[in-house]
Design an enzyme around this catalytic site. Sequence first.
Site, PDB file in Angstrom:
ATOM      1  N   ILE A   1       5.581   4.922   0.694  1.00 60.45           N
ATOM      2  CA  ILE A   1       5.110   5.590   1.922  1.00 60.45           C
ATOM      3  C   ILE A   1       5.040   4.572   3.054  1.00 60.45           C
ATOM      4  O   ILE A   1       4.379   3.542   2.906  1.00 60.45           O
ATOM      5  CB  ILE A   1       3.678   6.163   1.752  1.00 60.45           C
ATOM      6  CG1 ILE A   1       3.573   7.016   0.507  1.00 60.45           C
ATOM      7  CG2 ILE A   1       3.254   6.941   2.985  1.00 60.45           C
ATOM      8  CD1 ILE A   1       2.135   7.441   0.183  1.00 60.45           C
TER       9      ILE A   1
ATOM     10  N   ASP B   1      -7.256  -1.991  -7.971  1.00 53.89           N
ATOM     11  CA  ASP B   1      -5.991  -1.861  -7.229  1.00 53.89           C
ATOM     12  C   ASP B   1      -6.208  -1.038  -5.950  1.00 53.89           C
ATOM     13  O   ASP B   1      -5.767  -1.436  -4.868  1.00 53.89           O
ATOM     14  CB  ASP B   1      -4.945  -1.194  -8.139  1.00 53.89           C
ATOM     15  CG  ASP B   1      -3.607  -1.031  -7.451  1.00 53.89           C
ATOM     16  OD1 ASP B   1      -2.896  -2.037  -7.288  1.00 53.89           O
ATOM     17  OD2 ASP B   1      -3.288   0.100  -7.036  1.00 53.89           O
TER      18      ASP B   1
ATOM     19  N   VAL C   1       0.860  -1.200   0.000  1.00 57.71           N
ATOM     20  CA  VAL C   1       0.000   0.000   0.000  1.00 57.71           C
ATOM     21  C   VAL C   1       0.889   1.241   0.000  1.00 57.71           C
ATOM     22  O   VAL C   1       1.812   1.351   0.811  1.00 57.71           O
ATOM     23  CB  VAL C   1      -0.904   0.045   1.256  1.00 57.71           C
ATOM     24  CG1 VAL C   1      -1.794   1.292   1.239  1.00 57.71           C
ATOM     25  CG2 VAL C   1      -1.747  -1.204   1.374  1.00 57.71           C
TER      26      VAL C   1
ATOM     27  N   LYS D   1      -6.025  -2.168  -1.821  1.00 62.33           N
ATOM     28  CA  LYS D   1      -5.246  -1.424  -0.815  1.00 62.33           C
ATOM     29  C   LYS D   1      -6.121  -0.964   0.353  1.00 62.33           C
ATOM     30  O   LYS D   1      -5.704  -1.048   1.506  1.00 62.33           O
ATOM     31  CB  LYS D   1      -4.542  -0.240  -1.489  1.00 62.33           C
ATOM     32  CG  LYS D   1      -3.440  -0.709  -2.446  1.00 62.33           C
ATOM     33  CD  LYS D   1      -2.967   0.413  -3.339  1.00 62.33           C
ATOM     34  CE  LYS D   1      -1.836  -0.033  -4.256  1.00 62.33           C
ATOM     35  NZ  LYS D   1      -1.556   0.946  -5.317  1.00 62.33           N
TER      36      LYS D   1
HETATM   37  N1  HSE Z   1      -0.326   0.315 -10.277  1.00 65.10           N
HETATM   38  C1  HSE Z   1      -0.135   0.738  -8.935  1.00 65.10           C
HETATM   39  C2  HSE Z   1      -0.428   2.228  -8.837  1.00 65.10           C
HETATM   40  C3  HSE Z   1       1.271   0.428  -8.520  1.00 65.10           C
HETATM   41  O1  HSE Z   1      -0.527   2.866  -9.884  1.00 65.10           O
HETATM   42  O2  HSE Z   1      -0.574   2.751  -7.755  1.00 65.10           O
HETATM   43  C4  HSE Z   1       1.534   0.582  -7.057  1.00 65.10           C
HETATM   44  O3  HSE Z   1       0.755  -0.267  -6.284  1.00 65.10           O
END
Ligand code: HSE
Length: 412
Positions: A131, A196, A127, A200
């Site tokens: 950071i 994505d 995540v 996270k």
């Molecule tokens: N594809 C992801 C993003 C990569 O653009 O944040 C990092 O997790």
Amino acid sequence: MAKIAVMGHGVVGSGVVEVLYKNRESITRRTGQEIDIKYILDLRDFPDSPFHDKFIKDFSLIENDDEISVVVEVMGGLEPAFTYVRKCLEKGKSVATSNKELVASKGAELLRIARENNVNFFFEASVGGGIPIIRPLHQCLAANEIREIAGILNGTTNFILTKMIRESMSFEDALKLAQQLGYAERDPSADVNGDDACRKICILASLAFSNHIYPQNVPTEGITKITLEDVEYAGNWGGVIKLIGVAKKMEDGKVLTFVSPALLHGDSQLANVDDVFNAVLVRGDATGDVVFYGKGAGKLPTASAVVADVIDVVKAHGSSKSLYWNETEDNFVGSHEKIDTSFYLRMTADDAAAAKQQIAALFGDVQTLSRKHQPENELAFVTGTDTDEKLQAKLDSLHGVDILSKIRVLDY
Ligand code: HSE
């Protein structure tokens, strides 16, 4: 000397090797011992790599080598990553991964297996790229009751939206650029459709609220429907459109969580997080708001988080006590349709004057928005607060209009 294996030699994997060798001296100083890469697992050939003698294609060499105490998993995807990681943990090898899909789907199970084998399963890089957020969440903020987490969690979509906002660049051109810069997933649809960011927020919510939140239960909407017209209206309102992941503890123990585009006012904390940067706002009962900000994607920022995990694993004695959440099949996600927010709406009308009358009758005072070259029959406005359910009922009762955009207004 700690001998490690790196599984995967893509963008992040090659970054891990680079960072480990480039910063070898300072890493040795910090860990008190040298870290050496014994194997790099990848099905592809890398004959020109200075590390060509380390490449292997057979996972069992890692699994059965007792000298390997730490394994880095940066292959991505659920399989074979899950099987390999599980086998490594069962063999008493700690694992550091950047694989969000793996942690979001199997995190609780892998944390349990790590505990049972007295090793660690670390995933700081999963995540927010570079950071530090996982460790602060379970260690530094441990004295807090975490109430809420909201974040810009995907670098690719934030980069695309920034290009659309600042340069009026088309969605397609901005995505191409993000891919060239190594920000996007192998299949960028996971970025642009919100999956994505969903993975996270699931990881953060699971850690903050102690029960596994599964991606398939989280309402998720990406940025594919956002147009330059929406961006312009948002600017006229005094804000920007961002892709936001939210997780909030509710009184009934459920977690309100969703990923969606949102209008943020220009002076809110997350509105000025641009380009590939990510930011995570954590609302604790003792700390109030704490915001973590930095590069959320890219080779070296992500690799640095993986290597930091490797360093911690090498220094650790036994499994981390604070990094865990409950493995449960129950759905802890509460309904996001019941929260009250304002909404931005854009529509075309058969008869603009008649539509305005209906809107005034249904929505009361709205904030009317405008843009350059606005067609006469296009209407855009921000409503007062309503739940999604109530708003939808009002929209259903409008006639002679075609709804083009409906975006929540949030205040992070
Ligand atoms: N594809 C992801 C993003 C990569 O653009 O944040 C990092 O997790």
